[in-house]
Design a protein around this motif. Structure first.
Motif, PDB file in Angstrom:
ATOM      1  N   SER A 211       8.872  22.536  44.110  1.00 23.90           N
ATOM      2  CA  SER A 211       8.832  21.256  44.093  1.00 23.90           C
ATOM      3  C   SER A 211       8.311  20.565  42.912  1.00 23.90           C
ATOM      4  O   SER A 211       8.362  19.480  42.639  1.00 23.90           O
ATOM      5  CB  SER A 211       8.770  20.665  45.564  1.00 23.90           C
ATOM      6  N   LEU A 212       6.781  21.147  42.732  1.00 20.80           N
ATOM      7  CA  LEU A 212       6.039  20.656  41.628  1.00 20.80           C
ATOM      8  C   LEU A 212       6.376  21.088  40.239  1.00 20.80           C
ATOM      9  O   LEU A 212       5.700  20.478  39.312  1.00 20.80           O
ATOM     10  CB  LEU A 212       4.413  21.048  41.914  1.00 20.80           C
ATOM     11  N   GLY A 213       7.410  21.931  40.234  1.00 25.08           N
ATOM     12  CA  GLY A 213       7.987  22.099  38.763  1.00 25.08           C
ATOM     13  C   GLY A 213       6.860  23.285  38.055  1.00 25.08           C
ATOM     14  O   GLY A 213       6.989  23.125  36.845  1.00 25.08           O
ATOM     15  N   ILE A 214       6.369  23.994  38.895  1.00 20.44           N
ATOM     16  CA  ILE A 214       5.176  25.055  38.416  1.00 20.44           C
ATOM     17  C   ILE A 214       5.479  26.448  38.864  1.00 20.44           C
ATOM     18  O   ILE A 214       6.414  26.729  39.913  1.00 20.44           O
ATOM     19  CB  ILE A 214       3.885  24.659  38.591  1.00 20.44           C
ATOM     20  N   GLU A 215       5.088  27.313  38.406  1.00 23.34           N
ATOM     21  CA  GLU A 215       5.067  28.685  38.915  1.00 23.34           C
ATOM     22  C   GLU A 215       3.889  28.926  40.115  1.00 23.34           C
ATOM     23  O   GLU A 215       3.002  28.277  39.969  1.00 23.34           O
ATOM     24  CB  GLU A 215       4.663  29.841  37.594  1.00 23.34           C
ATOM     25  N   SER A 217       1.762  31.006  40.277  1.00 25.92           N
ATOM     26  CA  SER A 217       0.365  31.530  39.843  1.00 25.92           C
ATOM     27  C   SER A 217      -0.365  29.939  39.467  1.00 25.92           C
ATOM     28  O   SER A 217      -1.696  30.104  39.178  1.00 25.92           O
ATOM     29  CB  SER A 217       0.501  32.179  38.500  1.00 25.92           C
ATOM     30  N   ALA A 218       0.221  28.927  39.178  1.00 23.88           N
ATOM     31  CA  ALA A 218      -0.433  27.374  38.629  1.00 23.88           C
ATOM     32  C   ALA A 218      -0.741  26.665  39.980  1.00 23.88           C
ATOM     33  O   ALA A 218      -1.174  25.590  39.692  1.00 23.88           O
ATOM     34  CB  ALA A 218       0.481  27.060  37.766  1.00 23.88           C
ATOM     35  N   LEU A 219      -0.012  27.173  40.869  1.00 24.60           N
ATOM     36  CA  LEU A 219      -0.459  26.347  42.413  1.00 24.60           C
ATOM     37  C   LEU A 219      -1.703  26.648  43.240  1.00 24.60           C
ATOM     38  O   LEU A 219      -2.073  27.698  43.156  1.00 24.60           O
ATOM     39  CB  LEU A 219       0.935  26.452  43.302  1.00 24.60           C
ATOM     40  N   GLU A 220      -2.397  25.435  43.345  1.00 25.02           N
ATOM     41  CA  GLU A 220      -3.572  25.585  44.216  1.00 25.02           C
ATOM     42  C   GLU A 220      -3.378  24.665  45.567  1.00 25.02           C
ATOM     43  O   GLU A 220      -2.541  23.877  45.302  1.00 25.02           O
ATOM     44  CB  GLU A 220      -4.937  25.160  43.519  1.00 25.02           C
ATOM     45  N   ILE A 221      -4.106  24.941  46.515  1.00 30.10           N
ATOM     46  CA  ILE A 221      -4.299  24.447  47.942  1.00 30.10           C
ATOM     47  C   ILE A 221      -5.743  23.987  47.869  1.00 30.10           C
ATOM     48  O   ILE A 221      -6.399  24.865  48.018  1.00 30.10           O
ATOM     49  CB  ILE A 221      -3.659  25.348  49.021  1.00 30.10           C
ATOM     50  N   GLY A 260      -0.954  21.150  41.311  1.00 32.22           N
ATOM     51  CA  GLY A 260      -0.514  21.739  40.289  1.00 32.22           C
ATOM     52  C   GLY A 260       0.396  20.920  39.348  1.00 32.22           C
ATOM     53  O   GLY A 260       1.014  19.900  39.604  1.00 32.22           O
ATOM     54  N   GLY A 261       0.290  21.289  38.049  1.00 33.46           N
ATOM     55  CA  GLY A 261       1.188  20.527  36.899  1.00 33.46           C
ATOM     56  C   GLY A 261       0.953  19.146  36.765  1.00 33.46           C
ATOM     57  O   GLY A 261       1.549  18.262  36.610  1.00 33.46           O
ATOM     58  N   GLY A 262      -0.569  18.720  37.270  1.00 28.75           N
ATOM     59  CA  GLY A 262      -0.871  17.264  37.069  1.00 28.75           C
ATOM     60  C   GLY A 262      -0.535  16.600  38.234  1.00 28.75           C
ATOM     61  O   GLY A 262      -0.606  15.334  38.411  1.00 28.75           O
ATOM     62  N   LYS A 263       0.029  17.260  39.210  1.00 24.67           N
ATOM     63  CA  LYS A 263       0.389  16.302  40.565  1.00 24.67           C
ATOM     64  C   LYS A 263      -0.107  16.899  41.644  1.00 24.67           C
ATOM     65  O   LYS A 263      -0.444  17.922  41.784  1.00 24.67           O
ATOM     66  CB  LYS A 263       1.861  16.507  40.632  1.00 24.67           C
ATOM     67  N   GLU A 264      -0.076  16.171  42.726  1.00 22.71           N
ATOM     68  CA  GLU A 264      -0.488  16.289  44.128  1.00 22.71           C
ATOM     69  C   GLU A 264       0.429  15.971  45.120  1.00 22.71           C
ATOM     70  O   GLU A 264       1.159  14.964  45.085  1.00 22.71           O
ATOM     71  CB  GLU A 264      -1.760  15.718  44.280  1.00 22.71           C
ATOM     72  N   GLU A 265       0.578  16.754  46.104  1.00 24.28           N
ATOM     73  CA  GLU A 265       1.364  16.624  47.233  1.00 24.28           C
ATOM     74  C   GLU A 265       0.721  16.780  48.430  1.00 24.28           C
ATOM     75  O   GLU A 265       0.427  18.049  48.694  1.00 24.28           O
ATOM     76  CB  GLU A 265       2.931  17.390  47.125  1.00 24.28           C
ATOM     77  N   GLN A 266       0.585  15.985  49.402  1.00 27.42           N
ATOM     78  CA  GLN A 266      -0.218  16.207  50.582  1.00 27.42           C
ATOM     79  C   GLN A 266       0.798  16.738  51.743  1.00 27.42           C
ATOM     80  O   GLN A 266       1.747  16.182  51.954  1.00 27.42           O
ATOM     81  CB  GLN A 266      -0.936  15.011  51.195  1.00 27.42           C
ATOM     82  N   TYR A 267       0.323  17.821  52.307  1.00 24.88           N
ATOM     83  CA  TYR A 267       1.144  18.264  53.710  1.00 24.88           C
ATOM     84  C   TYR A 267       0.930  17.304  54.763  1.00 24.88           C
ATOM     85  O   TYR A 267      -0.328  16.862  54.813  1.00 24.88           O
ATOM     86  CB  TYR A 267       0.563  19.506  54.071  1.00 24.88           C
ATOM     87  N   HIS A 268       1.905  17.142  55.524  1.00 15.61           N
ATOM     88  CA  HIS A 268       1.551  16.489  57.065  1.00 15.61           C
ATOM     89  C   HIS A 268       2.005  17.262  58.094  1.00 15.61           C
ATOM     90  O   HIS A 268       1.128  18.237  58.456  1.00 15.61           O
ATOM     91  CB  HIS A 268       2.495  15.041  56.875  1.00 15.61           C
TER      92      HIS A 268
END
Length: 523
Positions: A211-215, A217-221, A260-268
């Protein structure tokens, strides 16, 4: 006699600074290490090991437990501690660390995958510093002072324990998703006892990366466990005092954010219940205290399922909810209603009122004998499960979006707790029957992760004491499950009276039994 400990040594060999990891493993499934204590004056380390007597019926009086002590780059010392059986499945052990030439080092035990780490800092003037907590030998620090989690170290920890715990000095922790996905849960704990347990599957890490358009390996929580200060804290405190309660914990804003990818998405809403803990000021009466969630938009507090215990002589609240937000703990004293004096349900109702689950009807009255409608009970169930009544669309033709109960009925239906009739109606203003109430409670119990499944024979056996069980019709299985769970006791010892309208008192007692059965309050 059977020997209950089998020591195994596992090796993790890598290059240069990566050393062999030597971890003694207790080889049986139902075992744990408890109450480890280090006396910095004498160098003595004591603790106890529990092994279930149900699983291992023959116990040795003594057994030897190898203990490995790790410094920054290597094993500093190996001890063989004698563990003495003291009864009830417990062994106690003791060893001395005064000769270890290191200021900070780490003792690691492993009990069938449960790693116990104990950071020890003896008095020694000739050692260099170094090492953080927690420490995992052979991979460096799992987490640095800035809250950055090392990928290789976390993967190694998950290989030992899929439900791992790490302790952080930072209230913002950043975790590589490629390592996080290797475990089942990860508990992030601050030094004061504040913590959050991530249900990793519910984070849907691969989907989030897409959804962030990344692999992956590039995702951080990024996980935040930030104590509120200033005006933000005052808003919560004002809300607490506004309902006549007193605050027992500093409010904490928990957040889980995909980066990731210069974007952030918050979980709810993660769709499953997961734990967070808060340290509480002083000892508490579990019937008068509760966890609450604060809504910054409405400035209101709502009940959160919570249990209370002690850890290292501190009171710790464990709050269970399926979403992240601002949480604290409150105490509401002297909750009573004029018409409950000497009533059979008085204690249960007053406990639920102190926890913000039930309310009076005005003028300090509860009206325990008054019937309760289907919509009112749906609201009570949604509140008792700590759910956000944010659902808007209703599948029932007779539930208008303009009604006060539209949100709670839609939320309860979404959770599978309420069902309509064959014409697609919910009948919100009809009095709820005892069997309908039982069915909703059993479905709520399943939603809380405590589903009770009975065969036809088991259902018949559970209802055998009730002469009117034949009148339950469609609800036989669910009423039987409620009886089996101890939620329904019957109106008398021989009558369940399933078709009678339920009262507010009966509803409250079923809800408090539901919460106790689900582990959502202290029993």
């Amino acid at each position: 006699m059977k020997k209950i400990f089998a020591s195994k040594i596992s090796a993790l060999v890598a290059s240069l600074m990566i050393i062999s990891m030597l971890v003694p493993v207790l080889a049986f499934a139902d075992a744990r290490i408890e109450n480890v204590n280090h006396d910095t004056n004498t160098g003595d380390v004591t603790g106890s090991v529990y092994v279930s007597d149900d699983v291992y019926s023959e116990l040795n009086d003594k057994t030897m437990v190898p203990v490995y002590v790790y410094g920054p780059n290597a094993v500093e010392a190996t001890y063989v501690a004698e563990a003495v059986y003291v009864g009830n499945g417990y062994y106690e052990f003791k060893y001395n660390t005064s000769s270890v030439p290191c200021v900070t080092y780490q003792t690691l035990y492993s009990v069938t995958g449960q790693v116990y780490g104990d950071q020890i800092t003896p008095n020694s003037s000739y050692c260099g510093g170094g090492g953080g907590f927690p420490w995992f030998p052979g991979t460096g620090n799992i987490i640095d002072a800035n809250g950055k989690v090392d990928s290789a170290a976390l993967i190694a920890l998950f290989e030992t324990n899929k439900n791992a715990t790490i302790t952080s000095t930072s209230d913002v922790v950043t975790i590589p998703a490629s390592a996080l996905i290797k475990g089942e849960t990860l508990t992030i704990k601050l030094e004061d006892g504040t913590s959050i347990t991530l249900p990793i599957a519910a984070l849907k890490l691969e989907e989030k990366a897409k959804s962030l358009g990344i692999e992956l390996s590039a995702l951080e929580i990024k996980v935040e466990l930030k104590k509120l200060t200033g005006d933000a804290e005052k808003q919560v405190t004002d809300a607490v005092y506004g309902i006549g309660a007193k605050p027992l914990a500093t409010p904490v804003d928990f957040k889980i954010i995909a980066v990731g990818g210069g974007k952030e998405e918050q979980y709810h809403n993660l769709g499953v219940y997961f734990n967070r803990t808060l340290p509480v000021n002083g000892a508490v009466d579990s019937k008068k205290v509760t966890g609450v969630v604060f809504d910054p938009a409405t400035k209101e507090l709502s009940f959160v399922p919570a249990t209370f215990g002690t850890e290292n002589d501190k009171t710790i609240a464990t709050l269970l909810r399926n979403s992240v937000s601002i949480y604290t703990v409150i105490q509401l004293d002297n909750v009573s209603f004029k018409d409950l004096a000497n009533h059979w349900a008085q204690e249960d109702i007053e406990t639920l009122a102190a926890k913000l689950v039930v309310e009076g009807t005005g003028k300090n009255m509860f009206e325990p004998k008054r019937n309760i409608t289907r919509a009112e009970f749906a609201a009570l169930i949604v509140r008792s499960l700590g759910l956000d009544a944010t659902a808007t669309s209703s599948k029932f033709s007779d539930v208008s979006s303009s009604k006060w109960y539209a949100g709670v009925v839609a939320t309860a239906a979404e959770a599978g707790i309420v069902q309509g009739d064959e014409k697609g109606k919910f009948n919100p203003n009809a009095n709820i029957t005892r069997k309908e109430l039982s069915a909703m409670v059993v479905r709520a119990l399943a939603y809380a992760g405590k589903e009770v499944k009975l065969t036809d024979a088991e259902a018949t056996a559970a209802l055998a004491a009730f002469t009117d069980a034949g009148s339950l019709g469609w609800a036989k299985g669910e009423v039987a499950a409620a009886v089996k769970s101890g939620i329904v006791l019957g109106q008398t010892s021989t009558k369940v009276v399933g078709n009678a309208s339920a009262t507010r008192a009966e509803s409250a007692t079923m809800v408090i039994r539901l919460l106790g059965n689900a582990g959502f309050i202290n029993n």
